[in-house]
Every structure is written in C-alpha cells, then in structure tokens.
Design a protein around this motif. Structure first.
Motif, PDB file in Angstrom:
ATOM      1  N   LEU A  39       0.897  -1.241   0.149  1.00  0.00           N
ATOM      2  CA  LEU A  39       0.120   0.232   0.055  1.00  0.00           C
ATOM      3  C   LEU A  39       0.674   1.072   0.062  1.00  0.00           C
ATOM      4  CD1 LEU A  39      -2.815   0.911  -0.029  1.00  0.00           C
ATOM      5  CD2 LEU A  39      -2.982   0.857   2.388  1.00  0.00           C
ATOM      6  N   VAL A  40       1.886   1.283   0.868  1.00  0.00           N
ATOM      7  CA  VAL A  40       2.883   2.293   0.669  1.00  0.00           C
ATOM      8  C   VAL A  40       3.450   2.612  -0.805  1.00  0.00           C
ATOM      9  CG1 VAL A  40       5.237   3.116   1.461  1.00  0.00           C
ATOM     10  CG2 VAL A  40       3.588   2.154   3.056  1.00  0.00           C
ATOM     11  N   ASP A  41       3.833   1.529  -1.625  1.00  0.00           N
ATOM     12  CA  ASP A  41       4.268   1.662  -2.856  1.00  0.00           C
ATOM     13  C   ASP A  41       3.174   2.271  -3.791  1.00  0.00           C
ATOM     14  OD1 ASP A  41       6.373   1.280  -4.859  1.00  0.00           O
ATOM     15  OD2 ASP A  41       5.081  -0.166  -5.500  1.00  0.00           O
ATOM     16  N   ILE A  42       1.862   1.654  -3.425  1.00  0.00           N
ATOM     17  CA  ILE A  42       1.023   2.160  -4.392  1.00  0.00           C
ATOM     18  C   ILE A  42       0.766   3.656  -4.139  1.00  0.00           C
ATOM     19  CG2 ILE A  42      -1.504   2.010  -5.101  1.00  0.00           C
ATOM     20  CD1 ILE A  42      -1.172  -1.037  -4.374  1.00  0.00           C
ATOM     21  N   ARG A  43       0.634   4.123  -3.010  1.00  0.00           N
ATOM     22  CA  ARG A  43       0.152   5.538  -2.592  1.00  0.00           C
ATOM     23  C   ARG A  43       1.317   6.270  -2.915  1.00  0.00           C
ATOM     24  NH1 ARG A  43      -2.982   5.652   3.460  1.00  0.00           N
ATOM     25  NH2 ARG A  43      -4.788   4.524   2.724  1.00  0.00           N
ATOM     26  N   ARG A  44       2.862   5.865  -2.914  1.00  0.00           N
ATOM     27  CA  ARG A  44       3.592   6.862  -3.455  1.00  0.00           C
ATOM     28  C   ARG A  44       3.657   7.082  -4.897  1.00  0.00           C
ATOM     29  NH1 ARG A  44       8.704   5.016   0.758  1.00  0.00           N
ATOM     30  NH2 ARG A  44       7.957   6.463   2.317  1.00  0.00           N
ATOM     31  N   LYS A  45       3.243   5.927  -5.757  1.00  0.00           N
ATOM     32  CA  LYS A  45       3.231   6.006  -7.080  1.00  0.00           C
ATOM     33  C   LYS A  45       2.039   6.927  -7.502  1.00  0.00           C
ATOM     34  CE  LYS A  45       5.466   1.508  -8.071  1.00  0.00           C
ATOM     35  NZ  LYS A  45       5.242   0.320  -8.707  1.00  0.00           N
ATOM     36  N   ARG A  46       0.992   6.908  -6.720  1.00  0.00           N
ATOM     37  CA  ARG A  46      -0.420   7.724  -6.951  1.00  0.00           C
ATOM     38  C   ARG A  46      -0.033   9.101  -6.792  1.00  0.00           C
ATOM     39  NH1 ARG A  46      -4.708   7.641  -9.783  1.00  0.00           N
ATOM     40  NH2 ARG A  46      -6.368   8.942  -9.005  1.00  0.00           N
TER      41      ARG A  46
END
Length: 294
Positions: free
Chosen positions: A221-228
């Motif tokens: 989730l951290v990775d997805i949110r940072r990419k977002r």
C-alpha cells in the motif's frame, strides 16, 4: 482525441483499439485482461462500436495510424475486433494482411467456428446478440448505474439495497472491483475507510454475508500510494508514510472484525481474481438462481 505517450504515467503500453459491431464490452474486457499481464491495470482503450461497414473501419484505422506516426514516429497499432458480418470480416482480414503495421486479433470468428464444428449447429450471426434486450441485460445496466451512484461512500442510506458492499482504505482497489462486479450484474456499494472520518452507521445494518473488507499489506500500500502521489508526495507525504498506512490498515481491520465481514486480500492480484474470490463466497450464501427481492 486524447493523446498518450508510451511509458507515460497513465499507461505503460500503447493504446489498444477495439472494433466491434456491438457495444464492444467483450473485446474491451479482453483488452484489459491482456494488458494486466504486463502490469498495466488501466490501459488506454479506444473503442469504435456499432460498426456496419468495412469502409468505416478502414478509414478509422488509417487515420489513427497516421496520428500514431506523427506522435510516436511509427504507425504500429494494437487492434482487437469482434465482427460477426462475414463480408466485413473477410475484407478486414485482407486489409490487415496488406497493412502489417496493425497487430490485429479477430476475437470472434475462430470461437464461433469451433462451436459450429463441434456442435453441428449454425450460428445466427447477429451482431450484439450477447446484449439482447432481455431481463438479464437490463439487470446488468441497472447494476452498473447503481454501482456508479454508490461509489466512494456516496448515498450510504442505500447500503442495505446493495447486493455487495466493499469497504477498505484508500488505494486498495474498491472502485475497479466494484465496476467489474457490476458488469456481472451485481449492485455494489463501496465505502472508504480512513482515520479522519467516521464510517457510515448504515454499515451495521448490512447482512454480514454481503460485506467484504478489502485488505492489503502495508508495504504494498505504501508503494501504491507513493506512485499515486508522484510529484505531490512531498506535499501530502503523511498519506503514504508507513506509520500512517499501518494505522489506516489497523483501524480498518478492527472495524471489519466488528462488522463480521469477509476479508479479502488484494495485494499482487488482478481485479478479476479478487472479484471472483468475492463471488465464490457471495454465491455460496446467495445463489443467483434465487433472485434477491427488489
């Protein structure tokens, strides 16, 4: 027409062009499923529906090929098509043989021919027959309209009217899974969970067998949110900070336990996979042969 660069943030693969003599739902779904194999869950799909002549397809493709040449320096294009009319289909095959820059796939002809060969039956060759205006078709349209109207926590007073209610933290896949389920004929509401807002009280009125909590791991989730967030990461950094993400997930997990809902993990899974797992649980309790009262 909206443009897209190969490798741009909005898509990592070229636009997929879908040609159909109906509404194009089947070919569009296949296009997205194929793109997901390359890690692209939201490909750019451009649709030419309700085709009635070879000429309109030819003109469309040649115009877009020229556009691709100007934009990308080459005219290559991905084309998926579902055309039932034999004459139009034959002309298209000849056209694609003459223009190899079109990576074209006929999604219908071979499937129909195989069924004909094994069954001995003759196909009706009627465009759009899958979407005939029967009760099931109208139910699907109603389900999609309901789902759009109840996306991201909207209209919580209707939660008990939904076939399926999804809840989860931001970026866990609620909306795409909701849309997929609605296309299968299920009315879906989805409810976002975060530390700054109180979940709607109507959640406690929903039958737990219709409640599904979407869960993922904190690192994913951290990775997805940072990419977002991309370039805005420094402005809204707490949204993607590990401590914030862990807190969001812990609070969501606690609420899911209180509600008694079924928890489904979404990490490293395609939308279709997650949706099918939800349906396996749902249909054990609510078989489709027993329609829900409206």
């Amino acid at each position: 027409m909206e443009t897209i660069q190969y490798g741009a943030e909005t898509s990592s693969i070229p636009t997929i062009h879908v040609i159909s003599d109906s509404v194009g739902t089947t070919a569009s779904a296949i296009a997205r499923a194929a793109a997901a194999q390359f890690g692209e869950t939201e490909p750019r799909v451009e649709l030419l529906p309700n085709v009635r002549s070879f000429e309109e397809v030819r003109d469309y493709l040649l115009a877009h090929a020229e556009y691709h040449r100007e934009l990308y320096g080459k005219p290559d294009m991905i084309v998926l098509y579902t055309i039932i009319d034999a004459q139009v289909n034959e002309k298209l095959r000849a056209f694609f043989a003459e223009y190899p820059q079109f990576a074209a796939v006929d999604l219908m002809t071979d499937a129909v021919a195989s069924i004909k060969r094994v069954s001995g039956m003759e196909p009706i060759l009627q465009p759009g027959e899958l979407h005939a205006t029967d009760e099931r078709y109208f139910n699907r349209i109603e389900a999609m309209e309901f789902t759009i109207e109840h996306d991201d926590g909207r209209n919580p007073q209707d939660l008990t009217k939904a076939d399926i209610v999804l809840l989860g933290v931001s970026r866990c896949g609620k909306t795409p899974i909701s849309i997929y389920l609605s296309q299968e004929g299920y009315r879906v509401s989805n409810v976002p969970l975060d530390l700054q807002s109180t979940p709607p009280r109507q959640l406690y009125d929903v039958d737990p067998s219709r409640l599904f909590g979407l869960m993922t791991t904190s690192d994913v989730l951290v990775d997805i949110r940072r990419k977002r967030l991309g370039r805005a990461l420094s402005v809204a950094s707490s949204y993607a900070e590990p401590e914030q993400v862990v807190a969001d997930l812990d609070e969501a997990r606690a609420l899911m336990r209180r509600l008694g809902c079924i928890v489904i993990h979404t990490e490293h899974r395609a939308v279709e996979e997650t949706a099918q797992e939800i349906l396996r649980y749902y249909e054990m309790r609510h078989p489709r042969s027993v329609p829900r009262p409206r």
